[in-house]
Enzyme design. Structure first.
Site, mmCIF file in Angstrom:
data_model
loop_
_atom_site.group_PDB
_atom_site.id
_atom_site.type_symbol
_atom_site.label_atom_id
_atom_site.label_comp_id
_atom_site.label_asym_id
_atom_site.label_seq_id
_atom_site.Cartn_x
_atom_site.Cartn_y
_atom_site.Cartn_z
ATOM 1 N N GLY A 235 0.857 -1.176 0.000
ATOM 2 C CA GLY A 235 0.000 0.000 0.000
ATOM 3 C C GLY A 235 0.889 1.219 0.000
ATOM 4 O O GLY A 235 2.006 1.154 -0.450
ATOM 5 N N SER A 236 0.399 2.359 0.480
ATOM 6 C CA SER A 236 1.255 3.531 0.587
ATOM 7 C C SER A 236 0.428 4.783 0.821
ATOM 8 O O SER A 236 -0.767 4.833 0.513
ATOM 9 C CB SER A 236 2.103 3.776 -0.675
ATOM 10 O OG SER A 236 2.939 2.680 -0.932
ATOM 11 N N ASN A 237 1.106 5.810 1.339
ATOM 12 C CA ASN A 237 0.629 7.181 1.313
ATOM 13 C C ASN A 237 1.658 8.010 0.570
ATOM 14 O O ASN A 237 2.858 7.731 0.625
ATOM 15 C CB ASN A 237 0.524 7.788 2.720
ATOM 16 C CG ASN A 237 -0.305 6.954 3.670
ATOM 17 O OD1 ASN A 237 -1.440 6.627 3.398
ATOM 18 N ND2 ASN A 237 0.285 6.626 4.809
#
Length: 788
Positions: A235-237
């Site tokens: 995932g990630s931001n």
């Protein structure tokens, strides 16, 4: 400066030779180079290599050498995977390398990768001229990387206990490196359905009946879960801020990818420099010869795993007389049967057949919850456009050479090589960019409406997975004129947001990359519009929009955002929980008091965080998301809705009681500080770890491994990995702070095994050394000149 760097490179001298390595792989077209490649590696604190080279082959050489020095065991394990040799060394029933495919066993993994090898898939892609195939520079990087890895093996002794005496640590060929890049490209498609491909068998003559059909409603639910970002192990931001929101009018970028902490999908940190040609610093996925996410003196970028569905299915109508023959416009087409042999340790082999069609392989499931039965009348073929994509390195090189966000967008449009990620970027002139420049099957909503089977009519709206009628020639995917390969979307069709005050993504669709400038008009396969956002998206958007409105932002503000550890779920629910708590826990007033006093963060010193975390996980697992809240989602207020926890649900009191009982049974105080029960142990030393799960909405996402006996998360499975906070101040050097949370090496004997994990525990950062003056000023500078 360029002349000085060139002089330093020219001074390269041989390393001391070590014992010869084990025998190379069998004869293949792409062999390790025998040319005299060399590079200069300057190591600064935390073992970060700054690699200097004269050209791309030499740069690849230095990169391959330095990666091998830090991660030889993980790299060798991955090369065993893509060669299809895991059964030979680790046994056919052993657990597979989950970093490069979804195969549940070594045998399944080997069957798939041996099939790729036997079909010469990667060789054909390498032979394609650019831009459909990889560029010359990309190939030179790969050539050099293989030579550098092999040179390190020849000249050094392995100390990592994980593979110190292993016979599966062997030299690699250029083709091995390219196969590893191919495996990364198809992770979201064929690589995510390996068991369904290798287990596919036609019905036998005695069972040639109509057979069971895929259940549309169940398949829709399963597909929605399968492609849900909050269920993935990646995932990630990332957020980019425009110059109008910053203190000096220049852009800012915070990248926070969430990736596995163990195995072959780790990031590795470096700077790559060819004087006058390339100068980039950042993180590379292991085995990759280029920087995957990073920054230069002008541009910084990061990636987030996107909601685009990188595959589709074609439902085949079979010849009733032969289930390996399918019909297209009434004409019979025989499936291609590929028989694959997998060698075992005892010298025997396992032989299995795979069945391929014009669309791709026949598949009998996408995972255990999404079966696709092969009956006498119906089968399903998986189409993965990234099976024709070996352009990921060119996309990375294009970003590294860009001088602005406009240039970054143009580079991605040229390469069209990113398989499953969005890109968020900022530049020194104050520009910002969000783009879902991704290789996706060209599934338009019109095509899905016209060609979906009954199964597809349910699954496509629910999950973006198209199931098209494979018996009709007019249901082919078609081509865009600006696409790098047939059957994918061209850049003109992709969601893009440029020069917004902020651009943010936390693995939801492109719709709310900026809440004030929603993106619409893209096809369903890219993601949804006007649907409920995750708590991580909602919390992150609240934070960054407030930061942009406040203005005057600096790199330090990005650093504070990364480790704010705010819990959006608590901000929405904890008041309601505290109010309903006495009735739910009449015999546990302490629990109610602990939750009332909690600071609503996941800092290591936070008291009450562990209790709320365990409660929220149990509540989320037992109460459907649509029933958690009294006020439902509204597209008119997507960041603020849904809200108001419904504490009248039976699952509420049950989850609260279970959480309290669970902690009591392990002897854990209800107000124990989070860091005493969320930690990792490295070299006998315990490091408390801040952060929390996506279910809680925490930006600094940490997914721990729960030990019920200890009442603690004693290891991190995945989450925050290679973090970078980047800006510019008008000088020659970017202002950058980085953190590789699990540290540079997985070798427990390395001095760089846990040093940055210690920094994570204290929420501290590394000041990046990008310019020559900063590299040379490091008191721990160590220069290594390497060559074949």
């Amino acid at each position: 400066m360029v002349a000085a760097l060139a002089a330093l490179i020219a001074g390269t001298t041989p390393s001391a030779a070590g014992p010869p390595g084990p025998a190379a792989d069998g004869p293949e077209r792409h062999r390790p180079s025998d040319g005299r490649l060399s590079a200069t590696i300057r190591y600064t604190e935390h073992g970060i290599p700054h690699i200097l080279a004269r050209d791309y082959a030499q740069l690849g050489f230095g990169t391959g050498w330095a990666q091998a020095a830090d991660q030889v065991c993980l790299l060798a394990d991955g090369f065993t995977t893509v060669r299809g040799e895991r059964s030979r060394y680790f046994g056919p029933e052993g657990e597979s390398d989950g970093s490069l495919s979804s195969a549940s066993t070594n045998l399944g993994s080997d069957l798939y990768f041996r099939g790729v090898r036997d079909a010469r898939t990667v060789e054909r892609l390498l032979d394609r001229p650019s831009p459909q195939g990889p560029s010359r520079q990309s190939k030179e990087l790969v050539r050099g990387w293989a030579a550098g890895y092999n040179a390190w093996l020849r000249q050094n002794r392995i100390t990592d206990p994980a593979c110190r005496t292993a016979d599966w640590v062997r030299p690699v060929s250029e083709l091995d490196v390219a196969r590893r890049m191919y495996a990364l490209a198809v992770l979201g498609g064929e690589g995510g359905a390996v068991d369904g491909i290798t287990d596919a068998r036609p019905p036998t003559a005695g069972k040639a009946t109509a057979g069971a059909a895929a259940d549309p409603a169940r398949s829709a639910r399963a597909a929605r879960e399968l492609f849900a970002a909050d269920k993935a192990d990646m995932g990630s931001n990332a957020v980019a801020f425009r110059g109008s929101t910053t203190a000096n009018g220049r852009g800012l970028l915070l990248g926070n990818p969430h990736y596995p902490w163990h195995g072959g999908r780790r990031f590795w940190q470096s700077q790559q420099t060819i004087p006058g040609e390339l100068n980039v610093s950042g993180g590379s996925l292991l085995g990759s010869p280029a920087v995957s996410i990073g920054f230069t003196d002008k541009v910084a970028w990061s990636h987030t795993v996107s909601t685009g569905v990188p595959l589709n299915l074609h439902q085949l109508t079979l010849d009733p007389a032969d289930p390996t023959v399918y019909l297209v416009d009434g004409a019979r087409e025989r499936m291609t049967r590929r028989t694959v042999a997998v060698p075992l340790k005892d010298g025997s082999s396992v032989r299995r057949s795979q069945y391929w069609t014009r669309f791709g392989p026949v598949v009998t499931s996408l995972d255990a919850e999404l079966p696709l039965p092969w009956s006498a009348t119906t089968a399903y073929a998986l189409h993965d456009p990234n099976a024709a994509n070996l352009r990921m390195t060119d996309a990375a090189l294009g970003l590294a050479k860009a001088r602005s966000v406009r240039g970054a967008r143009q580079a991605l449009d040229r390469a069209q090589g990113l398989p499953w990620v969005n890109t968020i970027a900022a530049d020194s002139s104050g520009g910002t960019l969000f783009t879902q420049a991704q290789v996706l099957p060209r599934i338009t909503d019109e095509l899905a409406e016209r060609c979906s089977t009954p199964l597809g009519r349910v699954v496509y709206p629910a999950a973006g997975l198209a199931v098209l009628d494979g018996s009709r020639g007019d249901c082919a995917l078609g081509s865009d004129r600006d696409a790098a390969q047939p059957g994918i979307f061209g850049p003109a069709r992709m969601p893009v947001l440029q020069d917004a005050p902020y651009a943010v993504n936390s693995n939801d669709s492109a719709w709310l990359a900026n809440a004030d400038r929603p993106l619409t008009g893209y096809e369903r396969v890219f993601g949804t519009v006007a649907t409920e956002r995750s708590l991580r998206t909602r919390g992150g958007t609240e934070d960054v929009s407030a930061m942009a409105a406040r203005g005057g932002l600096k790199v330090a503000d990005l650093q504070r955002q990364q480790f704010a550890n705010r819990v959006p779920a608590a901000d929405l629910a904890v008041a309601d929980v505290v109010k309903a708590c006495p009735a739910a826990l009449p015999d546990e007033p302490e629990a109610c008091a602990v939750l009332a006093r909690w600071d609503r963060t996941m800092d290591t010193g936070s008291r009450g965080a562990l209790l709320f975390d365990r409660f929220w996980r149990k509540l989320s697992a037992s109460v459907p998301s649509g029933q958690l809240w009294k006020v439902p989602f509204s597209a008119a207020g997507p960041i603020g809705t849904p809200n108001t926890l419904d504490t009248s649900r039976p699952g509420f009191a049950t989850a609260l009681r279970q959480a309290v009982a669970e902690l009591r049974s392990s002897g854990t105080a209800l107000d124990a500080p989070l860091g005493a029960h969320q930690y990792v142990v490295r070299g006998g030393e315990r490091f408390p770890v801040p952060g929390g799960t996506g279910q809680l909405g925490v930006w600094n996402m940490i997914v721990g491994q729960w030990d019920p006996a200890k009442g603690a998360y004693t290891e991190v499975v995945h989450g925050t990995s290679h973090v970078q906070a980047v800006g510019w101040d008008g000088g020659r050097c970017p202002v950058a702070r980085t953190l590789l949370t699990y540290s540079q090496s997985s070798n427990p004997l390395s001095p760089y095994f846990a040093d940055q994990t210690r920094l994570l525990s204290g929420e501290r950062w590394v000041t990046a050394r990008f310019c020559e003056r900063d590299i040379l000023a490091d008191p721990k500078l160590r220069v290594v000149r390497v060559r074949q």
